[in-house]
Design a protein around this motif. Structure first.
Motif, PDB file in Angstrom:
ATOM      1  N   VAL A 191       4.485   6.560  -7.162  1.00 11.10           N
ATOM      2  CA  VAL A 191       4.098   7.790  -7.856  1.00 11.10           C
ATOM      3  C   VAL A 191       3.825   8.865  -6.822  1.00 11.10           C
ATOM      4  O   VAL A 191       3.467   8.576  -5.673  1.00 11.10           O
ATOM      5  CB  VAL A 191       2.842   7.578  -8.732  1.00 11.10           C
ATOM      6  CG1 VAL A 191       3.138   6.658  -9.900  1.00 11.10           C
ATOM      7  CG2 VAL A 191       1.689   7.024  -7.903  1.00 11.10           C
ATOM      8  N   ASN A 192       4.003  10.097  -7.243  1.00 12.75           N
ATOM      9  CA  ASN A 192       3.740  11.231  -6.364  1.00 12.75           C
ATOM     10  C   ASN A 192       3.107  12.342  -7.187  1.00 12.75           C
ATOM     11  O   ASN A 192       3.739  12.879  -8.099  1.00 12.75           O
ATOM     12  CB  ASN A 192       5.047  11.714  -5.722  1.00 12.75           C
ATOM     13  CG  ASN A 192       4.807  12.639  -4.533  1.00 12.75           C
ATOM     14  OD1 ASN A 192       3.760  13.275  -4.434  1.00 12.75           O
ATOM     15  ND2 ASN A 192       5.768  12.703  -3.637  1.00 12.75           N
ATOM     16  N   LYS A 193       1.849  12.625  -6.907  1.00 18.94           N
ATOM     17  CA  LYS A 193       1.091  13.655  -7.623  1.00 18.94           C
ATOM     18  C   LYS A 193       1.106  13.423  -9.126  1.00 18.94           C
ATOM     19  O   LYS A 193       1.313  14.338  -9.916  1.00 18.94           O
ATOM     20  CB  LYS A 193       1.631  15.039  -7.282  1.00 18.94           C
ATOM     21  CG  LYS A 193       1.469  15.397  -5.809  1.00 18.94           C
ATOM     22  CD  LYS A 193       2.039  16.766  -5.493  1.00 18.94           C
ATOM     23  CE  LYS A 193       1.877  17.098  -4.008  1.00 18.94           C
ATOM     24  NZ  LYS A 193       2.469  18.411  -3.653  1.00 18.94           N
ATOM     25  N   ILE A 222      -2.274  -2.796  -5.548  1.00 18.60           N
ATOM     26  CA  ILE A 222      -2.430  -2.341  -4.172  1.00 18.60           C
ATOM     27  C   ILE A 222      -1.835  -0.949  -4.069  1.00 18.60           C
ATOM     28  O   ILE A 222      -0.710  -0.710  -4.536  1.00 18.60           O
ATOM     29  CB  ILE A 222      -1.715  -3.289  -3.184  1.00 18.60           C
ATOM     30  CG1 ILE A 222      -2.119  -4.742  -3.451  1.00 18.60           C
ATOM     31  CG2 ILE A 222      -1.996  -2.880  -1.746  1.00 18.60           C
ATOM     32  CD1 ILE A 222      -3.586  -5.021  -3.357  1.00 18.60           C
ATOM     33  N   TYR A 223      -2.567  -0.026  -3.450  1.00 18.69           N
ATOM     34  CA  TYR A 223      -2.111   1.364  -3.310  1.00 18.69           C
ATOM     35  C   TYR A 223      -2.021   1.731  -1.831  1.00 18.69           C
ATOM     36  O   TYR A 223      -3.023   1.683  -1.118  1.00 18.69           O
ATOM     37  CB  TYR A 223      -3.073   2.317  -4.019  1.00 18.69           C
ATOM     38  CG  TYR A 223      -3.158   2.097  -5.520  1.00 18.69           C
ATOM     39  CD1 TYR A 223      -2.295   2.761  -6.388  1.00 18.69           C
ATOM     40  CD2 TYR A 223      -4.087   1.215  -6.060  1.00 18.69           C
ATOM     41  CE1 TYR A 223      -2.364   2.552  -7.762  1.00 18.69           C
ATOM     42  CE2 TYR A 223      -4.165   0.997  -7.426  1.00 18.69           C
ATOM     43  CZ  TYR A 223      -3.303   1.675  -8.268  1.00 18.69           C
ATOM     44  OH  TYR A 223      -3.366   1.460  -9.626  1.00 18.69           O
ATOM     45  N   LEU A 224      -0.814   2.080  -1.400  1.00 16.38           N
ATOM     46  CA  LEU A 224      -0.579   2.567  -0.042  1.00 16.38           C
ATOM     47  C   LEU A 224      -0.182   4.036  -0.160  1.00 16.38           C
ATOM     48  O   LEU A 224       0.884   4.355  -0.690  1.00 16.38           O
ATOM     49  CB  LEU A 224       0.519   1.750   0.646  1.00 16.38           C
ATOM     50  CG  LEU A 224       0.883   2.158   2.070  1.00 16.38           C
ATOM     51  CD1 LEU A 224      -0.297   1.933   3.014  1.00 16.38           C
ATOM     52  CD2 LEU A 224       2.109   1.385   2.558  1.00 16.38           C
ATOM     53  N   THR A 225      -1.061   4.920   0.317  1.00 18.35           N
ATOM     54  CA  THR A 225      -0.906   6.359   0.099  1.00 18.35           C
ATOM     55  C   THR A 225      -0.759   7.081   1.431  1.00 18.35           C
ATOM     56  O   THR A 225      -1.555   6.850   2.347  1.00 18.35           O
ATOM     57  CB  THR A 225      -2.128   6.919  -0.661  1.00 18.35           C
ATOM     58  OG1 THR A 225      -2.305   6.191  -1.875  1.00 18.35           O
ATOM     59  CG2 THR A 225      -1.926   8.392  -0.987  1.00 18.35           C
ATOM     60  N   PRO A 226       0.238   7.973   1.565  1.00 14.91           N
ATOM     61  CA  PRO A 226       0.369   8.753   2.807  1.00 14.91           C
ATOM     62  C   PRO A 226      -0.825   9.676   3.005  1.00 14.91           C
ATOM     63  O   PRO A 226      -1.596   9.948   2.070  1.00 14.91           O
ATOM     64  CB  PRO A 226       1.662   9.561   2.589  1.00 14.91           C
ATOM     65  CG  PRO A 226       2.333   8.955   1.404  1.00 14.91           C
ATOM     66  CD  PRO A 226       1.263   8.322   0.579  1.00 14.91           C
ATOM     67  N   ASP A 227      -0.983  10.172   4.216  1.00 12.98           N
ATOM     68  CA  ASP A 227      -2.081  11.092   4.496  1.00 12.98           C
ATOM     69  C   ASP A 227      -1.953  12.349   3.644  1.00 12.98           C
ATOM     70  O   ASP A 227      -0.865  12.845   3.374  1.00 12.98           O
ATOM     71  CB  ASP A 227      -2.090  11.468   5.987  1.00 12.98           C
ATOM     72  CG  ASP A 227      -0.767  12.043   6.460  1.00 12.98           C
ATOM     73  OD1 ASP A 227      -0.693  13.266   6.632  1.00 12.98           O
ATOM     74  OD2 ASP A 227       0.192  11.265   6.636  1.00 12.98           O
ATOM     75  N   ASN A 228      -3.111  12.825   3.175  1.00 13.40           N
ATOM     76  CA  ASN A 228      -3.219  14.055   2.384  1.00 13.40           C
ATOM     77  C   ASN A 228      -2.410  14.015   1.090  1.00 13.40           C
ATOM     78  O   ASN A 228      -2.018  15.061   0.564  1.00 13.40           O
ATOM     79  CB  ASN A 228      -2.790  15.270   3.222  1.00 13.40           C
ATOM     80  CG  ASN A 228      -3.654  15.460   4.449  1.00 13.40           C
ATOM     81  OD1 ASN A 228      -4.865  15.618   4.340  1.00 13.40           O
ATOM     82  ND2 ASN A 228      -3.033  15.405   5.627  1.00 13.40           N
ATOM     83  N   THR A 283       3.159   7.463  -3.236  1.00 11.71           N
ATOM     84  CA  THR A 283       2.252   6.328  -3.105  1.00 11.71           C
ATOM     85  C   THR A 283       2.950   5.052  -3.547  1.00 11.71           C
ATOM     86  O   THR A 283       3.566   5.011  -4.618  1.00 11.71           O
ATOM     87  CB  THR A 283       0.987   6.542  -3.952  1.00 11.71           C
ATOM     88  OG1 THR A 283       0.200   7.589  -3.379  1.00 11.71           O
ATOM     89  CG2 THR A 283       0.140   5.271  -4.018  1.00 11.71           C
ATOM     90  N   VAL A 284       2.853   4.006  -2.718  1.00 16.47           N
ATOM     91  CA  VAL A 284       3.404   2.697  -3.058  1.00 16.47           C
ATOM     92  C   VAL A 284       2.367   1.942  -3.889  1.00 16.47           C
ATOM     93  O   VAL A 284       1.212   1.800  -3.481  1.00 16.47           O
ATOM     94  CB  VAL A 284       3.751   1.895  -1.788  1.00 16.47           C
ATOM     95  CG1 VAL A 284       4.224   0.485  -2.161  1.00 16.47           C
ATOM     96  CG2 VAL A 284       4.812   2.620  -0.967  1.00 16.47           C
ATOM     97  N   VAL A 285       2.789   1.468  -5.054  1.00 11.30           N
ATOM     98  CA  VAL A 285       1.918   0.688  -5.929  1.00 11.30           C
ATOM     99  C   VAL A 285       2.515  -0.705  -6.067  1.00 11.30           C
ATOM    100  O   VAL A 285       3.658  -0.861  -6.497  1.00 11.30           O
ATOM    101  CB  VAL A 285       1.777   1.334  -7.321  1.00 11.30           C
ATOM    102  CG1 VAL A 285       0.804   0.535  -8.187  1.00 11.30           C
ATOM    103  CG2 VAL A 285       1.343   2.783  -7.199  1.00 11.30           C
ATOM    104  N   LEU A 286       1.739  -1.715  -5.686  1.00 13.56           N
ATOM    105  CA  LEU A 286       2.185  -3.108  -5.768  1.00 13.56           C
ATOM    106  C   LEU A 286       1.292  -3.844  -6.767  1.00 13.56           C
ATOM    107  O   LEU A 286       0.193  -4.286  -6.429  1.00 13.56           O
ATOM    108  CB  LEU A 286       2.109  -3.769  -4.393  1.00 13.56           C
ATOM    109  CG  LEU A 286       3.144  -3.267  -3.375  1.00 13.56           C
ATOM    110  CD1 LEU A 286       2.675  -3.524  -1.956  1.00 13.56           C
ATOM    111  CD2 LEU A 286       4.492  -3.924  -3.622  1.00 13.56           C
TER     112      LEU A 286
END
Length: 402
Positions: free
Chosen positions: A71-73, A135-141, A103-106
């Motif tokens: 997902v993104n925003k 699990i959420y892997l989110t880039p900076d900002n 954002t990566v969602v697993l």
């Protein structure tokens, strides 16, 4: 032999919320208000998950579409943008979307990572409910989901990096699953709390509490565990359905014509109250609650690392062998039959394992001790009988040779 039940001091609920005690959590926070625990220990949850684990998973495991979302925003990224024609996730495309703020969602990652599976089972023993672990892997900002509330409670463990969380006044207390968040036209209430979760911190957010989270100037990785607990309304409805299966009066139809203008509802309201009183006088709540408990236990899959080797060890168990109980077992013992037909049933891992009634005391002892020597169990079962009992429990994944 190596202890195959998991690392000593593996993450469980008590460790996850330390230094707060579970009793304090349930008295002061559970279903009441959000909780934040800060630690100044960025490695506190490092034994559960790391970015390296995520990279290794994406690089070496052929994940099917559905086992990874992005997902993104607040907007979902189409599966075609991160997958191949084979229906498998494309790690190169995932990395590209991540670089663009996705954002990566697993979901349900504990199916792939044993240490997460142990953590989830530890929580299941505390909450007696199914879990939804994402699990959420989110880039900076970057921000994955916009401001919203969940229809289940969540426990968040910040594993790497940091995120800014905002908590708002909420329009709905303890929503049902049928009252899931609807983004269209939603306007959040007044901001009531804002905090940064750093690696090693945790927070708990009850269902219905409006929130959002935005990564800071570093990549963020966190574990969100949703508690899919039955509600009292679920138990009440099930109890009425069970009673209706026995009482024809509850199975009658609402009088024909009740939807027409001018229909006299007063007698039907009296009938409704009479039927409710009739049902409540006959309902056995303990039976209904035990039914929920049975279904929960029935759904538990074994978490038994090393079981193939352990099963091979069974015949080597003798008097004096040291064995240990698997961590976080969810089970029930019950007696059945009478006289020569009396048995003790062990309900575990979705199965019922029967033993002679005279095994009840040593069996219960074996299930409540962390570690023991064969021959030292309580009760009158002789040492050779204890060997047979322990071998059976080892083959069933309940005990392991230590």
């Amino acid at each position: 032999m190596t202890d195959t039940s998991g690392a000593l001091g593996a993450m469980d609920f008590a460790r996850a919320i330390a230094p707060m005690r579970p009793e304090t959590f349930f008295d002061a926070y559970f279903e009441k208000r959000h909780l934040v625990i800060r630690r100044e220990d960025p490695l506190y949850y490092a034994d559960l998950l790391s970015i390296g684990d995520i990279d290794a998973l994406l690089s070496t495991v052929q994940l099917p579409v559905g086992d990874l979302n992005m997902v993104n925003k607040g907007k979902g990224i189409e599966a075609e943008a991160i997958s191949q024609l084979s229906g498998l996730i494309d790690p190169v495309r995932v990395a590209q979307q991540f670089a663009e703020g996705g954002t990566v969602v697993l979901p349900q990652l504990h199916r792939y990572i044993p240490k997460l599976a142990r953590y989830c089972r530890a929580l299941e023993t505390v909450f007696s409910c199914d879990l939804q672990t994402n699990i959420y892997l989110t880039p900076d900002n970057a921000q994955g989901f916009k401001t919203h509330y969940d229809s289940h409670d969540v426990i968040v463990l910040q594993v790497h990096g940091s995120k800014t969380w905002n908590i708002y006044e909420s329009p709905l207390e303890l929503p049902l699953r049928s009252q899931a968040f609807e983004p269209e036209g939603f306007v959040p209430g007044k901001l009531i709390d804002s905090f940064v979760l750093h690696a090693g911190d945790m927070c708990y957010v009850p269902r219905g509490v409006v929130h959002d989270a935005i990564a800071t100037d570093e990549v963020s990785l966190h574990i969100t565990t949703g508690l899919l607990a039955p509600r009292w309304i679920d138990v009440l409805v099930e109890a009425l359905v069970e009673e209706a299966q026995k009482d024809p009066a509850l199975r009658g139809v609402v009088p024909p014509g009740y939807a027409n203008d001018g229909f006299d509802m007063a007698p039907q309201v009296e009938t409704f109250h009479a039927l409710m009183a009739r049902a409540m006088a006959s309902i056995d709540p303990e039976t209904t609650l035990e039914g929920f408990a049975h279904e929960f236990r029935r759904r538990r899959m074994p978490v038994a690392p090393g079981q193939f080797l352990q099963a091979a060890m069974a015949e080597r168990i003798t008097v004096g062998s040291v064995v240990a109980r698997r961590e976080d077992l969810i089970f029930k013992l019950r007696e059945t039959g009478a006289g020569d037909d009396a048995q003790i049933l062990l309900e575990i891992y979705g199965a019922e394992i029967s033993f002679p009634a005279y095994c009840a005391e040593p069996l219960r002892d074996a299930l409540t001790r962390d570690r023991f020597k064969v021959g030292d169990l309580a009760g009158d079962l002789d040492t050779e009988g204890q060997v047979v009992l322990v071998r059976r429990l080892l083959r069933e994944g309940v005990l392991f040779a230590a």
